[in-house]
Design an enzyme around this catalytic site. Structure first.
Site, short mmCIF file in Angstrom:
data_model
loop_
_atom_site.label_atom_id
_atom_site.label_comp_id
_atom_site.label_asym_id
_atom_site.label_seq_id
_atom_site.Cartn_x
_atom_site.Cartn_y
_atom_site.Cartn_z
N SER A 109 0.83 -1.20 0.00
CA SER A 109 0.00 0.00 0.00
C SER A 109 0.87 1.26 0.00
CB SER A 109 -0.97 -0.03 1.19
OG SER A 109 -1.94 0.99 1.09
N HIS A 110 0.73 2.10 1.02
CA HIS A 110 1.43 3.40 1.05
C HIS A 110 2.79 3.32 1.71
CE1 HIS A 110 -0.54 2.89 4.88
NE2 HIS A 110 0.23 3.82 5.41
N LYS A 150 -1.15 -9.78 0.11
CA LYS A 150 -2.42 -10.03 0.80
C LYS A 150 -3.34 -10.92 -0.02
CE LYS A 150 -5.07 -5.87 -0.48
NZ LYS A 150 -5.88 -4.77 0.05
N SER A 168 -8.61 6.71 7.54
CA SER A 168 -7.32 6.70 6.86
C SER A 168 -7.45 6.84 5.35
CB SER A 168 -6.56 5.42 7.21
OG SER A 168 -7.33 4.27 6.89
N ASP A 196 -1.13 1.36 -4.36
CA ASP A 196 -2.07 0.37 -4.89
C ASP A 196 -3.45 0.97 -5.14
OD1 ASP A 196 -2.63 0.54 -2.11
OD2 ASP A 196 -3.61 -1.41 -2.16
#
Length: 539
Positions: A145-146, A155, A386, A299
């Protein structure tokens, strides 16, 4: 705050890609060491090859464990697999394919060898399974992700298309660690040839008209800037502009696995978090060049919204506006469909829900909690503080069951086109009606024992009766929406609240807090929250 936060990265900030790739293949983890074990958080297993936390051994074992898990669950259809632009994503995907092919799994990679955003993979799983196949499909997303460029992530998304629940991830992680501890003899590997393909980008982009009013955006001539932040959405944005004839410019089409073009995050690290003003500093310079500028993480499951009048919107603010708009402009949605929020999201959402007469469904942190509601339509929108959210199609059926930053970014343009106002202007109207809440998350030091105790803490263990001058009206250790344990506590007063949860990666616990009585009152809430939690933990 690091002194260089928001400043351009320097050569010294960049990861050594040669060393990163070499470590992926050469370092073998010792799973008797906690930091080197396979651990699935809310978004899969993450780590760096340089720390022996994300290596070929890990990925091969995790994939073999997924093969065994899906067999045990009777999942025999194809497996969709794609990755983002992180340097470790491609080698990890190759390792996974070797294991999948050796085990006879029908794996589907991108038809054009493109990067695959998380929402596009979720969309693919859902679309395939909705067609009524004899065997259900599932998927793997290779992304941290980030997270910084040195990290990798992996995942698993089961047939519902969203993040796997803890029952699945615990089984997979435990089995993967067992495989590694036994010398990985259980892992089957073969040359990843003859792998099937799928047009993730085409299928996702062509379907967007069923979730977003792209015709209204085009007709209004909304001037859009989209910055993929070097992530997997880069070719999706140009395809969206072409497919729907939008006035959309990809502000930065570059892809660099070192992310040398980025500005540094609050802690001086390169991180692709579009909700961070420091990360979005280079995007903010374009705020007056467009009606809206958007950002996505690597992503594309997170969104950042920049307007000329408001700059970078706080994710909580945008969620409140998006909810108010959507539930007023989606007439085909079920009148009983609830609004989903995590319990650390702003109470402004509660007020919006009440004002439009919709049921609020408050769940623990983690997008997985929204999956059942999005699948059956009982929850039309699910969002996290978030900057992650997803919502239903115009007809009230499921779109994605994972967070979709592209969808939420495009929604900002629809809001402008239909209302004639920016999302930040609409949020100002909400504050004029309900007040302007102050919201912040801070960390407090905690030992591993204290973190473990906090994760199991019951609200009844909190003896305090007041918080920052107000009577405490709720002490929660379970989410009101579904009764699931929140892994911490939430304390509520009439005008404020705080929630405390242990960090999964550091020796701290996180304090989320909000006050409708201003910034100074918020500081009191935060200070007293730490005192209250420490007292409950006996330290």
């Amino acid at each position: 705050m690091n002194a260089r936060a928001g400043q351009p990265a320097k050569e010294s900030d960049l990861v050594d890609l040669t060393a990163l790739h070499a470590a992926y293949y050469e370092l073998v983890p010792d799973v008797s060491i906690a930091e080197q074990k396979v651990v699935f958080g809310t978004s899969g297993h993450r780590g760096s090859s340089l720390d022996s936390a994300f290596n070929e051994t890990h990925i091969a074992a995790i994939t073999q464990a997924i093969v065994e898990y899906r067999a045990g669950q009777g999942i025999t259809g194809p497996l969709f697999i794609g990755g983002d632009t992180h340097a470790l994503s491609r080698p990890a995907q190759t390792t996974a394919l070797e294991v999948l092919v050796a085990n006879g799994i029908d794996a589907l990679v991108d038809e054009f060898d493109d990067f695959v955003p998380t929402p596009a993979l979720s969309h693919a799983i859902i679309k395939y399974n909705a067609s009524g196949p004899a065997a259900q499909a599932d998927g793997i997303v290779v992304t941290p992700s980030h997270n910084p460029p040195r990290d990798g992530g992996f995942k698993y998304n089961p047939p519902h298309g969203g993040p796997a629940d803890s029952d699945a991830t615990n089984w997979i992680a435990n089995r993967a660690n067992e495989i590694i501890a036994e010398g990985s003899h259980a892992v089957k590997r073969a040359e990843p040839s003859g792998v099937g393909t799928y047009d993730y980008r085409g299928n996702y982009v062509n379907d967007l008209e069923n979730i977003i009013d792209v015709e209204a955006i085009k007709k209004a001539g909304v001037h859009i800037g989209a910055d993929p932040l070097g992530g997997a959405s880069v070719h999706y944005w140009s395809a969206i502009a072409e497919r729907y004839g939008l006035d959309l410019t990809v502000v930065n089409p570059g892809v660099d696995p070192q992310w040398g073009f980025m500005t540094l995050d609050w802690d001086g690290k390169i991180r692709m978090d579009p909700s961070s003003a420091s990360v979005m500093a280079s995007v903010l310079v374009h705020r007056d060049d467009y009606d809206v500028v958007t950002g996505n993480d690597a992503d594309a499951d997170r969104h950042g919204i920049v307007t000329p009048d408001g700059g970078l919107m706080n994710p909580n603010h945008y969620l409140a506006v998006a909810i108010q708009y959507l539930y007023s402009h989606r007439p085909q949605w079920d009148a009983d469909a609830a609004i989903g929020k995590t319990l650390v999201s702003s109470s402004m959402i509660d007020l919006v829900a009440e004002s439009i007469g919709r049921r609020l469904w408050e769940v623990p942190v983690g997008f997985k909690w929204f999956v059942p509601g999005l699948v059956d339509g009982s929850v039309a929108f699910g969002g996290e503080e978030s900057a992650g959210a997803s919502f239903l199609r115009k007809d009230g059926t499921v779109w994605t069951t994972d967070k979709d930053g592209i969808q939420l970014a495009l929604l900002a343009s629809e809001i402008i086109a239909v209302t004639g106002k920016s999302p930040s202007q609409l949020y100002t109207e909400l504050t004029e009606k309900y007040g302007s809440p102050a919201y912040e998350r801070v960390d407090a030091v905690a030992s591993k024992a204290q973190k473990a105790a906090l994760g199991k803490l019951n609200g009844s263990a909190i003896e305090a009766t007041e918080l920052a001058g107000e009577t405490i009206i709720a002490k929660l250790s379970e989410a009101p929406g579904n009764g699931a344990a929140i892994g911490g506590v939430k304390v509520v007063t009439e005008h404020a609240w705080f929630a405390a949860r242990p960090s999964g990666t550091e020796d701290v616990y996180k304090i989320y807090a909000e006050s409708f009585l201003g910034a100074e009152h918020l500081k009191r809430v935060q200070a007293e929250a730490k005192t209250i939690v420490d007292a409950a933990l006996g330290g």
